[in-house]
Every structure is written in structure tokens, then in C-alpha cells.
Design an enzyme around this catalytic site. Structure first.
Site, short mmCIF file in Angstrom:
data_model
loop_
_atom_site.label_atom_id
_atom_site.label_comp_id
_atom_site.label_asym_id
_atom_site.label_seq_id
_atom_site.Cartn_x
_atom_site.Cartn_y
_atom_site.Cartn_z
N GLU A 1 17.81 -19.74 14.03
CA GLU A 1 18.50 -18.61 14.64
C GLU A 1 18.57 -18.67 16.16
O GLU A 1 19.55 -18.21 16.75
CB GLU A 1 17.79 -17.29 14.24
CG GLU A 1 17.92 -16.92 12.77
CD GLU A 1 19.29 -16.37 12.43
OE1 GLU A 1 20.16 -16.30 13.32
OE2 GLU A 1 19.52 -16.02 11.26
N SER B 1 -24.05 19.61 -17.42
CA SER B 1 -25.45 19.45 -16.99
C SER B 1 -25.61 18.54 -15.78
O SER B 1 -26.74 18.24 -15.38
CB SER B 1 -26.29 18.88 -18.15
OG SER B 1 -26.29 19.76 -19.25
#
Length: 678
Positions: A81, A337
Site C-alpha cells: 500500500e 443452609s
């Protein structure tokens, strides 16, 4: 003289131009809104992506810097690029001259002159193609290079580059096409990511795999020409097919991620979670859920006791299923519990109870409430150790009566818990011992981690960008040690003759809980380093008859421990003031027995023997037992063993606990000492 004036004029013109450009830069700064509007990312303790969210405009746009991608990808990108990216100032005069010459010579555009900086400018402010647009992009590229470093400009491109569909940036594309971060890309993968932005829709691998592969191969040829890839790497890369489908982005801890994203949109939120543990435990939950015929949900939270940070968070087993959006780690449920160890810990800390304290597990009526054990039976006189290990209800209620419900709730709140109380309950109910106050699995994990840390409590932390909560000592180390010593020797659930091989060297203290109506099943365990909380049930509270915590939740907790890192988990030495005794008779008088202190209105009262009596008896001589009040037939027990009638023949000298129970379940008890008559 003329030359001097010319120089001055040039200087003034340059200065004016510079001033004009500076003014334009200040008046029209680059618009970074698109770059700054990124996907929310939830990451683990090492920065690994757990889950991401699309931006408001529906894009997967993950922030990507040069450090986030493979160097090979960057080299191929620049070669394909913008070969002079590291040298030019935003525009490349050589490339522009070449492109213009080709355009003039052939009458059409042969190659472009857009630099990566110009493409970054175009991605920030998309405009229709044209000469004016190109001029503006060139100016913006110069402006970006003036304002920012090369790496910052590169980050804009790497984050915004279109990759097909709603994918933007190298990281989003790498996850979607390769299922990984772009840190370690192969040559074929890197080349594909370079090729996609030039024509993202025509080259989408999931829709046009062949075109994507052809574009990728052109990038590889360029890389070979410039020596970025060698021949062997090129041959391997060119032979690989391009991906033909799109993968889902990571989706770990979806409930937690959604919660955090709602508080910090558009940012990367660092958490304390550990990706590998989160994934392993999520897989475990999926496997275990497949065993449930009713498809019950599993919630799990795991803490690192050393840091107080959450390392795994499973808010439910089926995020996209019915009620799957409910985060069950934060949902309040009845603990059954599971809070009993905290009650006993406070009583131990008060020095009113000891693990060897004797308590009678017999029917006791507390005003209009008669608590029962889950099996509807009672075991008579037992030690507190056995009462806690067997999760007996009456002893736990008696212990809470000693501690005080309001004080217990206050301690929970100081530890960072927000217990939910039933309507009309001001916090005075002894039912808290059996699960009437709701808490979340996350809060439960914090409580048990506090026990693991010797009685120092802090709410669990989950964000690394926030200060850790300051720990508070609420229970002494001796009381915490007693609880761990008791729970580490609790009986294993059915199907476990012994712990799995992976856990035999790991000392785990554990407790279970089952709510009324079998709506909630809990399994909680802690070792030196880890606390694991597992909840099993339905999000809508549908009962699961017969599914106790020890049967459906605790085995999952044990299996979770087997997937946690190993640790040096030898039993911690007892604190100096731990009291070791052979039996309850060797304890200080106030700690020998636990009995009701509530007024047994209308219940029986023992007339003989009186409390704390010293009775001299000859061998095999009987003690007559008499009581007043109560309803119906009275039943006598000595040390939890029922008598036939109202005469007691002691086995020999020593202390004994004498209790009487009427048909309404009301009871009272006294402690006496038998001595040999001389």
C-alpha cells in the site's frame, strides 16, 4: 538589494502561509469521531478479549495498534500500500508523480497514489470519490502527520480499514476469519488482511472465497518480490485456501460482559477474569447441564482468595435461551443452609461455642415456629462439629439465637452483602439461619473467601481499573480456623467414596444449601487459594423436587476445583488460642452446651433435677425426673438418647444433658453432674 527584498518577501510569504495553515488546522481539526467510537471490549486479566459489542452504527470496530498485529502483516501492508510510509509526510510525491504520468500516458488511472495516511483521512471522513475529495484527503493526511506520530496514524488505519460486511479493522477481521488475535498471523492470513480493504465487499471470504484468495495471492507475490516472505513461506501460503466462512467473535462471560459494557460503553474494560479458567469452567457447566433432565441452569463464580478477584463468572448456562439474559451470579436466591458456617463462626468468635460444644438436636419450638431437619428427623445430642457437618437445623437456629439475627445481618452488610428479607421482616427472624434472607452467588463467594482469609472480608472485585475494596476483619482467625477444620472433614456427597484424584492433595472446606421447596441448590467450597460457589436451579424459581445441594451442586463444585491450578494446600497451623479438648466436658462451663434461651411459653419446665445440679449417686441408682407444664405426654432425653419413662440410671460419673419435650415440640434442658456417692 533586490535579492535581499526577495528573500524577505519569500520569508514573509512562507511565514504567512505557515500561519494560515496553522489557523486552518486550528479551525478545522481532524474529526476523530469514527475512530473514537469503537466497540466496547471486555478483556481478561491478561488483556485477552472475553466479549466485544458492536458500535452504535452496528460495526465491529476493535481498537488496533501496531503492537496488536504481527510484524509480517505490517511489512506486507507497507509493501503493498505505501512503501515510503515511514519517510513521507502524509503524501508521497514520487507515487503521485508516477500515478499522474500513467494517467496522462494511458488516459486512465493505472495505479493510485494514496498513502496509508491519506487512507486514514478518508476512513475518518468518508466522501464521494473525486478530485476535490482527493485534494481534501491529501490536506488531511498532512494534518494527521503534523499532529500525530506515524504509529498513531497507523492505528487509525488499522482500526477503521473496511474488511467486509460490518467488520472494520485488522483485529475484528482476524477474529472473524481466523478466530484469533492478529498477533501471530501466518503469511497467508496476513496477506488476506492486507488485500481486503481495497475491495472489501467483492473480496469477502465468506461470500467470495476465490476472489479473496486471488487478491491475497497478489499480496504474497509483492511480498516475495520485496523479500518480505521467502520462497518456502510463499509456497506454503499460496497453497492454502482462503477461509470460506465467518466465525463468531469471543463470547466468554456474556452476563458479566453485558453488565460491565452498560457501565462503560465504548471502552476496553479490564477485568480480573482469566480466559482459560472461564472457558474451562463454562465447558464444565455445559457438560453438567446436559445431565439434568429438566435443563436446570448452573451459575458459578470462582474467586482467587489471594487477591479477592473473580477469575470465572458463569451467570447461566444458556445466554440465548429462555430467561438466559438473567445474570444468576448477581441474582438473589435463598441460600438454604449455606450461611450456617458464618453463624457458627460468629459464635466461635464470641467464645460462647466451640466445635465440641454439645447441642441437642431435638424439636424446639420458637414461639410459633418449629424448625425441622430436611429428613424430618432429629439426632439428639450432638457436637456443634457434627451439627454443622450434617447441616442440622435446630442447632443452627439455637446458634443464631445466641449471636442475634440483627447482629448477624449487620455483619453480612459490613462484609459487602445486601441480604434480601421477606416482606414485613425487620431482620429479627431466626429463619435467617435456614435461608429466609436471600443473597447472590457473588456475595456468597465473598463471604466464604473471607473465611478462607482468616476472617478478613471484602466484596469480590472484578475490574482491574478500580481500587480494590478495603478488607475488614469481622471474625477472628481462630473462629475461621475452627470453621475450616470442621468443614474440611464433612462427609462427601453420594457417589464420592473419596475425592477425585485431582483433588486428593487439595484440602477443601465445603458446605451445601437447599432452599425450601427445592428451588435453589448450592455447593460452596474453599481451599487456600480458591473459593468456588455453584448454584443450580431455574431462573423462574420452579421447584426441583429432591434435588439437594449436596447431590446436584456440590459435585459440580468439586469438578470445578479439579480444573483450577494446583496449590500448596497443606492444612494451616492452628492459631495459638485454638482450644483442643477431648470432649465437651473439658470446655469452660459457658461453652459446654448450647440450649434455647427463648422463653418457652406454655412449654414444660424441669422441676428435678435443677440446672447445674451436683447429684451424688450410688452405683446403678436412679434419678427421678419430674417436669411441670407442657402439653400431652412428655418425653425425656439424656445426652440426646430417649428414656423409657421418667427414671434415669446414669452410666457413671460425669456431666450429662437432661431434656424434656412435650407433644407440641416445646422443650427445655438442664446440665447436671453425677458424682459417685462415698
Amino acid at each position: 538589494m533586490i535579492g535581499r527584498r526577495l528573500l524577505v518577501g519569500v520569508a514573509l510569504t512562507a511565514a504567512g502561509l505557515a500561519a494560515g495553515l496553522l489557523a486552518l488546522d486550528r479551525l478545522f481539526p481532524p474529526d476523530l469521531a469514527r475512530y473514537q467510537e469503537r466497540s466496547t471490549e471486555i478483556v481478561d486479566a491478561n488483556g485477552r478479549l472475553l466479549r466485544a459489542f458492536t458500535t452504535p452504527d452496528g460495526k465491529w470496530r476493535l481498537k488496533t495498534t501496531a503492537d496488536d498485529v504481527d510484524p509480517l502483516y505490517l511489512a506486507l501492508l507497507k509493501a503493498y500500500e505505501d512503501r515510503r510510509f515511514d519517510q513521507h509526510v502524509g503524501i508521497d510525491p514520487l507515487a503521485a508523480t508516477r500515478a499522474a504520468g500513467q494517467w496522462i500516458g494511458r488516459g486512465r488511472i493505472v495505479s493510485g497514489a494514496s498513502t496509508i495516511s491519506m487512507q486514514a483521512a478518508r476512513l475518518l471522513e468518508p466522501r464521494p470519490r473525486g478530485l476535490l475529495t482527493k485534494t481534501i484527503q491529501s490536506a488531511r493526511a498532512l494534518q494527521l502527520e503534523w499532529r500525530y506520530s506515524k504509529r498513531e496514524v497507523l492505528a487509525i488505519y488499522l482500526t477503521l480499514a473496511p474488511m467486509g460486511g460490518n467488520l472494520e479493522g485488522a483485529r475484528a477481521a482476524s477474529f472473524a476469519y481466523f478466530g484469533k488475535e492478529p498477533k501471530q498471523l501466518s503469511a497467508a492470513e496476513a496477506a488476506l488482511l492486507v488485500a481486503l480493504p481495497q475491495s472489501p465487499e467483492r473480496r469477502r471470504p465468506d461470500r467470495a472465497s476465490q476472489r479473496a484468495q486471488a487478491a491475497r495471492d497478489r499480496v504474497l507475490v509483492r511480498g516475495l518480490e520485496h523479500g518480505i516472505v521467502d520462497q518456502a513461506s510463499y509456497d506454503r501460503a499460496i497453497s492454502r485456501p482462503a477461509p470460506d466462512r465467518r466465525l463468531a467473535l469471543p463470547m466468554q462471560a456474556p452476563h458479566l460482559a453485558a453488565w460491565l459494557a452498560g457501565h462503560s460503553p465504548g471502552t476496553a474494560v479490564p477485568t480480573t477474569l482469566r480466559y482459560e479458567l472461564q472457558a474451562a469452567l463454562a465447558q464444565l457447566a455445559t457438560e453438567e447441564r446436559g445431565r439434568f433432565t429438566d435443563r436446570a441452569e448452573i451459575a458459578m463464580v470462582v474467586l482467587d482468595n489471594r487477591t479477592g478477584g473473580v477469575v470465572a463468572w458463569l451467570g447461566g448456562s444458556d445466554f440465548f435461551g429462555r430467561a438466559g439474559q438473567v445474570d444468576l451470579v448477581r441474582a438473589h436466591r435463598s441460600p438454604g443452609s449455606a450461611l450456617k458456617p458464618l453463624i457458627y463462626a460468629m459464635a466461635f468468635d464470641d467464645r460462647t461455642l466451640h466445635p465440641d460444644t454439645l447441642v441437642e438436636d431435638v424439636p424446639v419450638r420458637f414461639r410459633d415456629w418449629l424448625p425441622r431437619n430436611f429428613d424430618r428427623d432429629h439426632q439428639g445430642a450432638v457436637t456443634v462439629r457434627r451439627a454443622l457437618q450434617q447441616s442440622l437445623n435446630v442447632p443452627a437456629v439455637l446458634a443464631l439465637e445466641k449471636v442475634g439475627p440483627q447482629r448477624f445481618l449487620s455483619t453480612l452488610r459490613t462484609a459487602g452483602v445486601s441480604p434480601g428479607l421477606p416482606p414485613g421482616d425487620a431482620g429479627n427472624s431466626l429463619g435467617i439461619a435456614l435461608g429466609s434472607a436471600t443473597i447472590s452467588p457473588l456475595e456468597m463467594a465473598g463471604l466464604y473467601a473471607g473465611l478462607a482469609n482468616g476472617g478478613t472480608f471484602a466484596p469480590p472485585s472484578v475490574r482491574r481499573d478500580r481500587p480494590d475494596p478495603i478488607p475488614v476483619r469481622l471474625i477472628g482467625p481462630t473462629a475461621a480456623w475452627y470453621v475450616a477444620d470442621v468443614l474440611a472433614e464433612a462427609p462427601l456427597p453420594e457417589g464420592f467414596a473419596s475425592l477425585p484424584v485431582a483433588l486428593r492433595d487439595r484440602r477443601i472446606a465445603f458446605k451445601t444449601g437447599t432452599s425450601a421447596g427445592f428451588r435453589d441448590a448450592w455447593g460452596v467450597g474453599y481451599s487456600t487459594n480458591w473459593t468456588v460457589v455453584v448454584w443450580v436451579g431455574h431462573a423462574d424459581g420452579t421447584p426441583r423436587p429432591g434435588q439437594l445441594g449436596r447431590l446436584s451442586a456440590l459435585p459440580i463444585a468439586f469438578k470445578a476445583f479439579s480444573r483450577l491450578p494446583a496449590e500448596d494446600n497443606r492444612a494451616a497451623p492452628p492459631p495459638p488460642d485454638v482450644l483442643r479438648v477431648a470432649s465437651h466436658r473439658d470446655l469452660p462451663p459457658r461453652m459446654r452446651a448450647l440450649a434455647p434461651t427463648v422463653e418457652s411459653h406454655g412449654g414444660p419446665r424441669i422441676a428435678y433435677p435443677p440446672a447445674d445440679a451436683r447429684i451424688e449417686l450410688a452405683n446403678r441408682e436412679a434419678v427421678p425426673l419430674t417436669a411441670m407444664g407442657g402439653e400431652g405426654r412428655l418425653r425425656w432425653l439424656v445426652d440426646g438418647r430417649p428414656l423409657d419413662g421418667a427414671r434415669w440410671v446414669p452410666d457413671g460419673p460425669g456431666q450429662a444433658r437432661v431434656a424434656v419435650v412435650d407433644e407440641a415440640g416445646r422443650s427445655t434442658a438442664v446440665t447436671v453432674r453425677i458424682v459417685e456417692k462415698r
